[in-house]
Motif scaffolding. Sequence first.
Motif, PDB file in Angstrom:
ATOM      1  N   ASN A 211       7.722  -3.674 -15.747  1.00 19.40           N
ATOM      2  CA  ASN A 211       6.261  -3.261 -15.143  1.00 19.40           C
ATOM      3  C   ASN A 211       5.767  -2.153 -15.516  1.00 19.40           C
ATOM      4  O   ASN A 211       6.488  -1.210 -15.124  1.00 19.40           O
ATOM      5  CB  ASN A 211       6.285  -3.759 -13.773  1.00 19.40           C
ATOM      6  CG  ASN A 211       4.958  -4.238 -13.217  1.00 19.40           C
ATOM      7  OD1 ASN A 211       4.029  -4.124 -14.004  1.00 19.40           O
ATOM      8  ND2 ASN A 211       4.695  -4.197 -11.930  1.00 19.40           N
TER       9      ASN A 211
ATOM     10  N   ARG B 207       5.827  -8.396  -0.691  1.00 22.43           N
ATOM     11  CA  ARG B 207       4.910  -7.555  -1.791  1.00 22.43           C
ATOM     12  C   ARG B 207       4.280  -6.471  -1.115  1.00 22.43           C
ATOM     13  O   ARG B 207       4.247  -6.334  -0.025  1.00 22.43           O
ATOM     14  CB  ARG B 207       3.792  -8.473  -2.195  1.00 22.43           C
ATOM     15  CG  ARG B 207       4.010  -9.551  -3.250  1.00 22.43           C
ATOM     16  CD  ARG B 207       2.701 -10.272  -3.534  1.00 22.43           C
ATOM     17  NE  ARG B 207       3.285 -11.701  -4.123  1.00 22.43           N
ATOM     18  CZ  ARG B 207       3.332 -12.185  -5.301  1.00 22.43           C
ATOM     19  NH1 ARG B 207       3.226 -11.322  -6.230  1.00 22.43           N
ATOM     20  NH2 ARG B 207       3.937 -13.271  -5.401  1.00 22.43           N
ATOM     21  N   ARG B 208       4.206  -5.348  -1.906  1.00 17.40           N
ATOM     22  CA  ARG B 208       3.660  -4.059  -1.530  1.00 17.40           C
ATOM     23  C   ARG B 208       2.438  -3.773  -2.200  1.00 17.40           C
ATOM     24  O   ARG B 208       2.258  -3.887  -3.251  1.00 17.40           O
ATOM     25  CB  ARG B 208       4.914  -2.981  -1.790  1.00 17.40           C
ATOM     26  CG  ARG B 208       6.177  -3.218  -1.107  1.00 17.40           C
ATOM     27  CD  ARG B 208       7.190  -2.196  -1.555  1.00 17.40           C
ATOM     28  NE  ARG B 208       8.187  -2.326  -0.555  1.00 17.40           N
ATOM     29  CZ  ARG B 208       9.292  -1.254  -0.661  1.00 17.40           C
ATOM     30  NH1 ARG B 208       9.281  -0.439  -1.378  1.00 17.40           N
ATOM     31  NH2 ARG B 208      10.176  -1.416   0.643  1.00 17.40           N
ATOM     32  N   PHE B 209       1.499  -3.034  -1.300  1.00 17.12           N
ATOM     33  CA  PHE B 209       0.180  -2.897  -1.995  1.00 17.12           C
ATOM     34  C   PHE B 209      -0.205  -1.332  -1.618  1.00 17.12           C
ATOM     35  O   PHE B 209       0.362  -1.015  -0.570  1.00 17.12           O
ATOM     36  CB  PHE B 209      -0.859  -3.771  -1.349  1.00 17.12           C
ATOM     37  CG  PHE B 209      -0.520  -5.326  -1.390  1.00 17.12           C
ATOM     38  CD1 PHE B 209      -0.801  -5.762  -2.687  1.00 17.12           C
ATOM     39  CD2 PHE B 209       0.284  -5.944  -0.577  1.00 17.12           C
ATOM     40  CE1 PHE B 209      -0.703  -7.224  -2.971  1.00 17.12           C
ATOM     41  CE2 PHE B 209       0.352  -7.023  -0.748  1.00 17.12           C
ATOM     42  CZ  PHE B 209       0.094  -8.016  -1.983  1.00 17.12           C
ATOM     43  N   ARG B 210      -0.919  -1.079  -2.160  1.00 17.51           N
ATOM     44  CA  ARG B 210      -1.768   0.471  -1.988  1.00 17.51           C
ATOM     45  C   ARG B 210      -2.791  -0.016  -0.995  1.00 17.51           C
ATOM     46  O   ARG B 210      -3.720  -0.708  -1.321  1.00 17.51           O
ATOM     47  CB  ARG B 210      -2.344   1.107  -3.080  1.00 17.51           C
ATOM     48  CG  ARG B 210      -1.535   2.411  -3.499  1.00 17.51           C
ATOM     49  CD  ARG B 210      -2.011   2.728  -4.656  1.00 17.51           C
ATOM     50  NE  ARG B 210      -3.521   3.699  -4.513  1.00 17.51           N
ATOM     51  CZ  ARG B 210      -3.830   4.516  -5.507  1.00 17.51           C
ATOM     52  NH1 ARG B 210      -3.300   4.567  -6.516  1.00 17.51           N
ATOM     53  NH2 ARG B 210      -4.877   5.200  -5.179  1.00 17.51           N
TER      54      ARG B 210
ATOM     55  N   GLU C 258      -6.417   0.164  -1.794  1.00 17.05           N
ATOM     56  CA  GLU C 258      -6.861  -0.769  -2.951  1.00 17.05           C
ATOM     57  C   GLU C 258      -7.131  -2.329  -2.261  1.00 17.05           C
ATOM     58  O   GLU C 258      -7.433  -3.179  -3.207  1.00 17.05           O
ATOM     59  CB  GLU C 258      -5.820  -0.875  -4.150  1.00 17.05           C
ATOM     60  CG  GLU C 258      -5.771   0.385  -4.771  1.00 17.05           C
ATOM     61  CD  GLU C 258      -5.395   0.593  -6.280  1.00 17.05           C
ATOM     62  OE1 GLU C 258      -4.505  -0.284  -6.536  1.00 17.05           O
ATOM     63  OE2 GLU C 258      -5.678   1.331  -7.011  1.00 17.05           O
TER      64      GLU C 258
ATOM     65  N   GLU D  76       3.902   4.507  -9.602  1.00 19.04           N
ATOM     66  CA  GLU D  76       2.615   3.778  -9.154  1.00 19.04           C
ATOM     67  C   GLU D  76       3.082   2.605  -8.200  1.00 19.04           C
ATOM     68  O   GLU D  76       3.742   1.596  -8.812  1.00 19.04           O
ATOM     69  CB  GLU D  76       1.777   3.714 -10.207  1.00 19.04           C
ATOM     70  CG  GLU D  76       1.435   4.799 -10.975  1.00 19.04           C
ATOM     71  CD  GLU D  76       0.404   5.678 -10.452  1.00 19.04           C
ATOM     72  OE1 GLU D  76      -0.174   5.223  -9.283  1.00 19.04           O
ATOM     73  OE2 GLU D  76      -0.222   6.683 -11.123  1.00 19.04           O
TER      74      GLU D  76
ATOM     75  N   SER E 254       0.484   0.137  -7.485  1.00 20.64           N
ATOM     76  CA  SER E 254       0.121  -0.828  -8.010  1.00 20.64           C
ATOM     77  C   SER E 254      -0.534  -0.460  -9.178  1.00 20.64           C
ATOM     78  O   SER E 254      -1.710   0.138  -9.454  1.00 20.64           O
ATOM     79  CB  SER E 254      -1.222  -1.164  -7.226  1.00 20.64           C
ATOM     80  OG  SER E 254      -2.165  -0.292  -6.584  1.00 20.64           O
TER      81      SER E 254
ATOM     82  N   GLY F 217      -1.335  -1.262 -13.356  1.00 24.13           N
ATOM     83  CA  GLY F 217      -1.867  -2.389 -14.071  1.00 24.13           C
ATOM     84  C   GLY F 217      -3.120  -1.978 -14.836  1.00 24.13           C
ATOM     85  O   GLY F 217      -3.478  -0.929 -15.150  1.00 24.13           O
TER      86      GLY F 217
END
Length: 470
Positions: free
Chosen positions: A42, A108-111, A114, A209, A211, A213
């Motif tokens: 990724n 799942r991990r998120f900022r 965002e 990072e 997230s 992408g």
Amino acid sequence: VTSPSVDPDDVAPAVRELDTIVSLSKRRGFIYPSSEIYGGINAVWDYGPLGVELKSNVKRAWWRSMVQERDDIVGLDAGILMHPQVWVTSGHVGSFSDPLVECATDHRRFRLDELPGTEGLSVMELQDPGIVERLGLRCPVDGGPLSAPRRFNLMFKTFMGPVEEDAAVIYLRPETAQGSYVNFKNVLQSSRKKLPFGIAQIGKSFRNEISPGNFVFRMREFEQMEMQYFVRPEAEAAAAFETWLPARRAWYERYGVAPSRLRLREHAPDELAHYAKKAVDVEYRFPFGWKELEGVHNRGDFDLSRHSEASGEDLEYFDQTTGEHLIPWIVETAAGADRAAFTFLIDAYREEEVRGETRVSLALHPELAPYTVAVLPLLKKRPEIVELCHRIKADLQKHVMAVYDDTAAIGKLYRRQDEIGTPWCVTVDVESLEDGAVTVRDRDSMGQERVPVEGVTRLILDRLEASRAG
Ligand code: GAP
């Protein structure tokens, strides 16, 4: 009659679907997913035969305008690995982090900043432990409950030497800038520069990072093109900032980016990075919205003062004319080589109808195009034609990237070169054997002209030179 209000910043992107660029990149050899045969990794991407040329042309164009064409900026290539104390002093160990939330069901991990519903939140609000509950935020994938935010440091760690223990931890640099600060004295003494002067660097940086992408927009391994401009305090720093900001925007325009798809955005006080007194981003209208392309920062005396205190080295500048000792302020221009190459690629994409067919071309600036010229035979069965092609190509490739292709009919060969942005094609036909002239075709106008064989290299080099000036 009232006309609907039009947001002047709501400009159409050059390409509607990012996938158009992703698939062109893969198909033609610009950019591939890393380690693809193992399923990929990724946020790491590999540059193929055309991508490596494009990116190195972008870096060369940056170096040309930031170092070669200036008297006041010198280059540096510092190590990716640095003394770990550098990152404590710079503030990265303490503050280089993003707010992270985790879904309790799918993990799942998120900022946090965002997630939908967090637009416009201040940095303080993003750190509030009760923010997720207060806003009723849920996992955007499965709707599960989210944890309270925690700070997640973006630096990659590794070990120096044969022992994997805490004392051996070092970091992969998350920016090139610190290499310029810790070498400030070395460069000053060896280059004998006087304020104001700059140190420019191009090199890899790494960020874990949360997230990543949007293709190569946000990666975990990427390349930066950063310049640190050392000036006398305050007023000179403010003036240098106002000079560098339009100069950096103009650089993208000089290499072909549509002015309407560039804009400037100043950071709000609570959005400023820990080192910055003022920061303005040059933003580009990507297919996924307006996003940062480059940052221009007034860093004050933060970096040199901190490194001076922590290292015990005197990083003051002595002004011989005034007899003053002072800590210079720094104005930084921080760009990404990948993000710039990506922007040039997107902005150059064209689709048009030609004789009932769709012609795809990349209107890349000739200095950025992977190949400057392609040499093509009209009839590959005639050995004299092929031989003349190779002779012309051999002469051209002493100066520029040139390619020979005979694997299709001429119409198709032109389309292939258009699609990868080759500005000029040279075609050798049967007549060339008699009149010693060849056809030079222009990518954008598709216009053709006959040129004597001996004049081809000169013509291409003159055109390249003219594109640089214009
Ligand atoms: N020394 C200051 C600094 O590093 P930054 O805004 O964090 O500032 C500068 O980074 C530029 O580096 C960005 O404008 C972008 O072009 C590029 N960059 C930063 N993070 C990136 C990432 N994860 N992937 C690709 N490019 C990145």
